[in-house]
Design an enzyme around this catalytic site. Sequence first.
Site, short mmCIF file in Angstrom:
data_model
loop_
_atom_site.label_atom_id
_atom_site.label_comp_id
_atom_site.label_asym_id
_atom_site.label_seq_id
_atom_site.Cartn_x
_atom_site.Cartn_y
_atom_site.Cartn_z
N ASP A 45 -7.54 24.26 11.88
CA ASP A 45 -7.64 23.01 11.12
C ASP A 45 -6.75 21.97 11.80
O ASP A 45 -5.52 22.06 11.75
CB ASP A 45 -7.18 23.27 9.69
CG ASP A 45 -7.41 22.07 8.79
OD1 ASP A 45 -7.71 20.98 9.31
OD2 ASP A 45 -7.28 22.23 7.55
N ASP B 276 -9.33 -5.91 1.92
CA ASP B 276 -8.04 -6.54 1.59
C ASP B 276 -8.09 -8.06 1.76
O ASP B 276 -7.16 -8.75 1.32
CB ASP B 276 -6.93 -5.99 2.51
CG ASP B 276 -6.60 -4.54 2.23
OD1 ASP B 276 -6.63 -4.15 1.05
OD2 ASP B 276 -6.33 -3.79 3.19
N ASP C 227 -5.06 -4.43 5.94
CA ASP C 227 -5.72 -4.36 7.25
C ASP C 227 -7.23 -4.31 7.18
O ASP C 227 -7.91 -4.49 8.19
CB ASP C 227 -5.21 -3.14 8.03
CG ASP C 227 -5.50 -1.83 7.31
OD1 ASP C 227 -6.01 -1.87 6.17
OD2 ASP C 227 -5.21 -0.76 7.89
N SER D 58 -15.91 20.45 4.54
CA SER D 58 -17.05 19.54 4.34
C SER D 58 -16.92 18.93 2.96
O SER D 58 -16.35 19.53 2.04
CB SER D 58 -18.38 20.29 4.46
OG SER D 58 -18.60 21.11 3.34
N ALA D 59 -17.43 17.72 2.82
CA ALA D 59 -17.35 17.02 1.54
C ALA D 59 -18.16 17.74 0.47
O ALA D 59 -17.86 17.63 -0.72
CB ALA D 59 -17.86 15.59 1.71
N SER E 2 -12.23 24.77 3.33
CA SER E 2 -12.26 25.19 4.73
C SER E 2 -11.65 26.57 4.78
O SER E 2 -11.10 27.06 3.78
CB SER E 2 -11.45 24.22 5.61
OG SER E 2 -10.09 24.24 5.25
N ASP F 179 0.84 -1.19 0.00
CA ASP F 179 0.00 0.00 0.00
C ASP F 179 0.88 1.24 0.00
O ASP F 179 1.92 1.27 0.66
CB ASP F 179 -0.90 0.02 1.24
CG ASP F 179 -2.26 -0.56 0.96
OD1 ASP F 179 -2.70 -0.46 -0.19
OD2 ASP F 179 -2.88 -1.09 1.88
#
Length: 693
Positions: free
Chosen positions: A347, A526, A522, A381-382, A387, A310
């Site tokens: 942040d 996977d 993990d 926010s998505a 921000s 990864d």
Amino acid sequence: MKPVNMNPELLMPAVITSFRKLNPKEQIQNFVMFVVYLGAIVTTGIFLWDGQMGHWNFFNLQMTLWLWFTVLFANFAESLAEGRGKAHAETLKKARTDTLARVLKNYPKSANETKLASSSLKPGDIVVCEAGDLIPGDGEVIEGIASVDESAITGESAPVIRESGGDRSAVTGGTKVISDRIVIRITSQPGDTFLDRMIALIEGAKRQKTPNEIALSILLVALTILFLIAVGTLRPLAIYSENASGLASGSTTTMTILIGLLVCLIPTTIGGLLSAIGISGIDRLLRANVLATSGRAVEAAGDVDVLLLDKTGTITLGNRMATNFLPAPGIQIEELADLAQLASLSDETPEGRSIVILAKEKFKIRGRNIVDLKAQFIPFSAKTRMSGVDLVTDSGTREIRKGAADAIETFTKQKLNAEVKKSVETIARQGGTPLVVCEGVKVLGVIQLKDIVKGGIKERFSELRKMGIKTVMITGDNPLTAAAIAAEAGVDDFIAEATPEAKLKRIREEQKDGHLIAMIGDGTNDAPALAQADVGIAMNTGTQAAREAGNMVDLDSNPTKLIEVVEIGKKILMTRGALTTFSIANDVAKYFAIIPAMFAALYAFGGHSGPLTSLNIMHLHSPESAILSSVIFNALIIVVLIPLALRGVAYKAMEASALLGKNILIYGLGGIIAPFIGIKMVDLVIVSLGVVP
């Protein structure tokens, strides 16, 4: 889990266990040493029989004792390797306590608790644990979040977070909750918890021989039978030659001498150390805090030639970090840095903190108090993909934002100018993440965020390449970003926008081409790839599905551990190969050292020396001293090589052909030379002490 070294506390138990292993049921599991064991019994019987007849033969006594020592030394090597693992197991047993579990009946409809012994829990039972409670069994967190002390398993004192609904939901029985409350669904059968399997594996109760061990054992058995036949047919030939030379029939080939010769010629060195090498290999993995659920997986790790890794957390640090400020035309870089820091003061993401730190380090801009600035933080926010902060001033409100380029275009209601757009595209091509900063409708410039490649990782990949191992990076990034990071890290290939299906497909393709694959993961997504890989390492912090799918578990949950596991696997194979080479070369050398000395008196005039004397290049004192010196050397060489078997041979990354040549030169040539030197030295000592006539 702390490393357990070979210390005096392990030596005495190993000595005691060495005698316990004299049980025929134990000895017969190793055919080579079983032949030595039978030989020791026969010579013991001969010595006692001669004693009953009124002739106590001191030479036979010495041969008998050294044959028993050979068996005991081999037992000692195995016992010492097992003892190192059992010390780990004792630590784990202290964590395996039968506690009272707080079982929730009819969950989630009701929260009625009943007390039940942890040994009675079954898969599917729901239990609750709060601060101070021991987790009663392996399971998945299905509600809540808590800090858990896993030091009993991993040896690390720092607590870890376990929570529901993510890739950190698996918990292990015997660990302790130190804060908050979690609800757990039990997933293990009684007596088959993660802790139980660890203890059984460490103690060697369920250790099975690997395919290479089995193949080598068959070879050793074949060689032993071959030498058994050769030595067996030697006596008729010797009797004929003795009669022709005028010597007493059977004087040079008594049963004791023939047994000693057989023991010296069969591969006792590797036969006595083979089991210890396998056990100590698993022990080395445990000291690296990796649990292998099978010896086959450990061996496969040594043969792996493709690694799937990864990107996040393995190749890169795992968090994007601010690395540069690129101002828009007409904007000073200090102004961009100042406003970017203001937008990031509250942040708490790693990216936000890195922006604050970069502005401070490059321009000495210190963080300010948002309360004093009358600032209102605008969280990410998505939906907005931005921000920032609103600053209330006498002249109005300053709206400072940072975010994705298209999100800033939407906020400012205008297209980015050509220079800013060029900066955004350049950063993306280089594998970074661009964040555009604006104040109101005015675009100030771009912050460059970058996945930081770990220091030294490129060199590690270069070492793997020398070992003939191909590295493949797995990432969810787009192909452009993935290619840039892959080039910087030095991996051989990459899989961009990876999905579980893509990973599984790649593994199967590589295996179809004859490659052995290792992978680390993990998450539940996977699990299919971990199950398909030849070596699948699941992180201990991961889901239960991942831990069950893999054949190894990394207790430290360190993604870079995969590289270390491969090196340990190669070290095991190298150690076995090196000692096998040494043992066989050793046996060949002993043949040419012993046989001429044994038959030097044949065809002699007056019984003194004959034509075969010239072949006795070592000038050993007599046939008796030659065979006794060889048996003593044969026993002592096992003792000398025990530390090497437990520690493993030194490993350096190089091509397989170069590595093979190096080992043949060192251990093959060493195996030929050592007996000539060692046997001659022992011969001089025993003759000077008057041990042989």
